[in-house]
Scaffold this motif. Structure first.
Motif, PDB file in Angstrom:
ATOM      1  N   GLY A  24       0.625  -0.795   0.063  1.00  0.00           N
ATOM      2  CA  GLY A  24      -0.205  -0.322  -0.077  1.00  0.00           C
ATOM      3  C   GLY A  24       0.929   1.181  -0.203  1.00  0.00           C
ATOM      4  N   HIS A  33      -4.787   7.312   1.375  1.00  0.00           N
ATOM      5  CA  HIS A  33      -4.237   6.366   1.351  1.00  0.00           C
ATOM      6  C   HIS A  33      -4.231   4.973   0.773  1.00  0.00           C
ATOM      7  N   ARG A  35      -4.831   1.259  -2.586  1.00  0.00           N
ATOM      8  CA  ARG A  35      -4.086  -0.096  -1.800  1.00  0.00           C
ATOM      9  C   ARG A  35      -3.702  -0.299  -3.413  1.00  0.00           C
ATOM     10  N   GLY A  50      -6.028  -1.380  -6.317  1.00  0.00           N
ATOM     11  CA  GLY A  50      -6.880  -1.783  -5.563  1.00  0.00           C
ATOM     12  C   GLY A  50      -8.402  -0.887  -5.533  1.00  0.00           C
ATOM     13  N   GLU A  51      -7.990   0.486  -6.068  1.00  0.00           N
ATOM     14  CA  GLU A  51      -8.881   1.770  -6.177  1.00  0.00           C
ATOM     15  C   GLU A  51      -9.206   1.292  -7.806  1.00  0.00           C
TER      16      GLU A  51
END
Length: 123
Positions: A24, A33, A35, A50-51
């Protein structure tokens, strides 16, 4: 460069230079933050954003972001990477220092700082 391309470049550079898995990262410019995960083995990289639910990776000097169908050319020497994002036609320079990656986006004429979260070592 688009912000997500900067983030995956930073994660990729950190994985290549340190040999550690990225689990991350924190984008200081957006105070978010992200991902994003990346793992390098020799000249090969596999990663996941992951976003955007998108894979990225490849073999140096060419990486691809499948989510944006973007191609990134990158060359690494010591703790510094230099490259070109074909999707935005812009050059970048990235430098690794511990858990930080500072990326200069030549098109924007600005520095961007990313703090990496490394995955624990495998047993």
């Amino acid at each position: 460069m688009q912000p997500h391309i900067r983030a995956i470049v930073a994660a990729s550079v950190h994985a290549f230079v340190t040999g550690r898995k990225v689990a991350g990262l924190y984008d200081q410019s957006t105070a978010r933050h992200l991902r994003i995960a990346a793992e390098a083995r020799g000249p090969h990289l596999q990663g996941y954003d992951g976003e955007r639910n998108a894979k990225f990776g490849g073999t140096l000097p060419e990486l691809r972001d499948t989510g944006a169908d973007a191609a990134i050319h990158m060359e690494i020497e010591d703790d510094t990477a230099r490259g070109y994002d074909r999707s935005s036609a812009s050059h970048f320079t990235a430098k690794v220092a511990d858990q930080m990656v500072q990326l200069y986006d030549h098109a924007d004429g600005a520095w961007f700082t990313f703090e990496m979260q490394s995955a624990p070592p495998s047993p």
